[in-house]
Design a protein around this motif. Structure first.
Motif, PDB file in Angstrom:
ATOM      1  N   LEU A 116       0.799  -1.137   0.013  1.00 22.27           N
ATOM      2  CA  LEU A 116      -0.225   0.041   0.255  1.00 22.27           C
ATOM      3  C   LEU A 116       0.819   1.116  -0.013  1.00 22.27           C
ATOM      4  CD1 LEU A 116      -2.824  -0.811   2.552  1.00 22.27           C
ATOM      5  CD2 LEU A 116      -3.005  -0.350  -0.032  1.00 22.27           C
ATOM      6  N   ALA A 289      -1.862   1.177  -7.801  1.00 23.87           N
ATOM      7  CA  ALA A 289      -1.016   0.566  -6.554  1.00 23.87           C
ATOM      8  C   ALA A 289       0.465   0.768  -6.615  1.00 23.87           C
ATOM      9  CB  ALA A 289      -1.473  -1.090  -6.428  1.00 23.87           C
ATOM     10  N   THR A 482      -1.645  -6.747  -6.985  1.00 23.19           N
ATOM     11  CA  THR A 482      -1.366  -5.179  -7.259  1.00 23.19           C
ATOM     12  C   THR A 482      -2.957  -4.864  -7.426  1.00 23.19           C
ATOM     13  OG1 THR A 482      -1.038  -5.461  -9.734  1.00 23.19           O
ATOM     14  CG2 THR A 482       0.936  -5.121  -8.037  1.00 23.19           C
ATOM     15  N   ALA A 485      -4.412  -4.430  -3.901  1.00 24.28           N
ATOM     16  CA  ALA A 485      -3.702  -3.329  -3.523  1.00 24.28           C
ATOM     17  C   ALA A 485      -4.242  -1.960  -3.886  1.00 24.28           C
ATOM     18  CB  ALA A 485      -2.177  -3.396  -3.488  1.00 24.28           C
ATOM     19  N   GLY A 486      -4.615  -1.926  -5.149  1.00 19.54           N
ATOM     20  CA  GLY A 486      -4.907  -0.516  -5.855  1.00 19.54           C
ATOM     21  C   GLY A 486      -6.369  -0.371  -5.559  1.00 19.54           C
ATOM     22  N   ALA A 489      -6.325   1.360  -2.249  1.00 19.98           N
ATOM     23  CA  ALA A 489      -6.222   2.626  -2.236  1.00 19.98           C
ATOM     24  C   ALA A 489      -7.233   3.716  -2.702  1.00 19.98           C
ATOM     25  CB  ALA A 489      -4.762   2.826  -3.105  1.00 19.98           C
TER      26      ALA A 489
END
Length: 535
Positions: A116, A289, A482, A485-486, A489
């Motif tokens: 992150l 990400a 990813t 993770a994106g 975010a």
């Protein structure tokens, strides 16, 4: 590495773990079939994750344990798994086994899904419980979820499990065709929604999380999966003219989803729109990400999957494309091939003599070979001269047999062929994307290998068989999930939202099906040999 021996119902199982990682016993057991029963976030509040230490040192008894366990239990070796951080070999008995579930914490725990790289704005003050967010990566083979504290941006827990739509086809095109039948589209949508709801329910039960605290949810995925989830415009994807055009995957009524998932009526559920027909919002989330638009160019992200997507950042333009990876990367394909889940051989290396050493996900009992293990095995066989560059066994046999922790597994030319075609599609995609951007692959400043498959990949072996270019050390990184993770975010960081918009604004699509160079490049990359790149 150290060994954790786990006794369950009188049977002893051996697991390898890394003491330097500092994981709790609960965390080590979470991805396995020997999970302990829990109802909190590993804080010791529930007191359910009881184990008995049989041999070895599980660390000093904590104040939390003394509050939950009386002196008689402690003298009998009873401990809480969430409070034990083993630093060497250990043998324990699980006293309270968790119920079987399809939804597991990934190996590596909270570190297992990517970095992150975004921080939330200064948080406000809340009179009640802090708000939570849920990020969902809806993959073709697997679905991943993360629950975050929206004030801090801190992930609280992760889960991943199989996409039940796999029963209706391992690849995207098969599912889209199935969806064209009467009533089948709604069935596929219900399967995906049901899986997400099941994962949320498991999180609520095992982590003690109140789903009513969830105020935001983001969902990313490839275009086909998002259109099937929303049951909108999926038939457009069967027409090639729509493959690189925007496809509306916005659901008609997310309030019904919130009700089905036992979320509060005011929750915001956002399906992040894909870029085009076969370039999904999972790729966009991956770019966010990794903050790719801020990286030195040229930089390449490859998100390995059944539908593999890639993006090349040149400093001004984002060149994107997608290619069919098939089941070789995620679900794998073949008699002794399985997804990267408990029992999967995910690393293979040369041992003593003709023996091979195998690392297995979450258990000591091998059930099959997953994609990254297949890459390792092929590289080992190439180095030994037991297989040639066209993917055939040197002695003319049909299958190669090997032992993994006492179980004999085998590899045939069909499984090899599936990986050869998948890697050829990736290699050709990289070559064409670089050619369109006017760069040589050797010029890449960084290559990010993402996805469930990418998390376990051995970079040297991948380069040896030609799956990835042989770049200098430090230029290739394993980026994990990813997409998830994106999506995390995008729950809390305005900067991530702005980068998402910026990425959409500088994108150039490359349709590999309409590119003459792709067919020749595909044939070149079928061979099990390093990619030819010049500096």
């Amino acid at each position: 590495m150290a060994t954790l021996r786990v006794r369950v119902d009188g049977t002893l199982h051996a697991l390898a773990f890394d003491p330097a990682a500092g994981a709790s016993l609960r965390g080590i057991l979470e991805p396995t079939d020997y999970r302990v029963r829990t109802a909190c976030l590993g804080l010791g509040a529930c007191g359910l994750c009881r184990i008995r230490v049989l041999r070895g040192d599980a660390g000093a008894v904590t104040a939390v344990e003394r509050a939950q366990l009386d002196e008689v239990l402690l003298l009998d070796g009873i401990r809480l798994a969430c409070q034990c951080h083993p630093m060497a070999d250990l043998e324990v008995e699980v006293l309270s086994l968790a119920a079987p579930t399809n939804w597991r914490m990934p190996a590596g725990g909270l570190k297992g899904f990517g970095s992150l790289r975004w921080t939330p704005p200064l948080s406000g003050h809340h009179r009640g419980a802090r708000p939570l967010g849920v990020a969902v990566d809806l993959g073709t083979s697997h679905i991943s979820l993360a629950v975050l504290d929206l004030d801090s941006g801190r992930p609280l827990t992760l889960r991943f499990g199989p996409n039940p739509q796999r029963a209706h086809g391992a690849d995207i095109m098969t599912r889209l065709v199935v969806a064209g039948g009467a009533g089948h589209a709604e069935n596929l949508a219900a399967l995906a929604r049901g899986a997400i709801g099941e994962a949320l329910g498991e999180i609520a039960r095992s982590e003690g999380i109140d789903l009513a605290r969830i105020t935001r949810m983001t969902v990313v995925g490839n275009t086909a999966m998002l259109s099937l989830l929303a049951n909108r415009n999926h038939q457009q994807l069967l027409e090639p003219r729509n493959w690189f055009a925007p496809v509306d995957c916005a659901p008609a009524d997310t309030a019904l989803w919130a009700q089905e998932w036992s979320l509060s009526p005011g929750v915001t559920i956002e399906v992040i729109p894909p870029l085009a027909g076969f370039v999904g919002s999972d790729l966009l989330a991956g770019l966010v990400a990794e903050r790719m638009l801020e990286r030195p160019a040229p930089c390449l992200l490859i998100d390995f999957g059944t539908n593999s997507e890639m993006a090349l950042w040149t400093g001004k333009t984002l060149w994107v494309t997608a290619t069919a990876g098939g089941p070789a990367f995620e679900a794998s394909a073949g008699r002794d091939c399985i997804p990267a889940e408990a029992g999967a051989v995910y690393h293979v290396r040369e041992g003593v003599g003709d023996a091979l050493e195998c690392d297995i996900v979450g258990t000591d009992e091998a059930r099959g070979l997953c994609g990254s293990g297949l890459v390792d095995l092929l590289a080992c066989l190439l180095r030994r001269g037991q297989i040639n560059t066209i993917g055939r066994f040197a002695d003319g046999s049909e299958r190669f047999h090997f032992e993994a922790n006492g179980r004999v597994l085998s590899l045939g030319w069909r499984e090899i062929d599936a990986l050869q075609r998948a890697k050829a599609a990736i290699g050709a995609g990289v070559a064409v994307l670089c050619e369109c951007a006017g760069i040589n692959p050797a010029e890449l400043r960084h290559l990010l290998a993402a996805g469930l498959f990418g998390r376990h990949l051995d970079l040297k072996n991948a380069a040896q068989i030609g799956l990835l270019p042989a770049l200098p050390a430090g230029r290739i990184s394993l980026a994990g999930n990813t997409a998830l993770a994106g999506a995390c975010a995008l729950l809390f960081a305005e900067g991530a939202r702005q980068m998402l918009a910026d990425a959409r604004g500088c994108t150039r699509f490359v349709n590999l099906g309409n590119t003459a160079a792709f067919d020749a490049a595909f044939l070149d990359h079928l061979f099990l040999q390093p990619m030819s790149i010049s500096s």
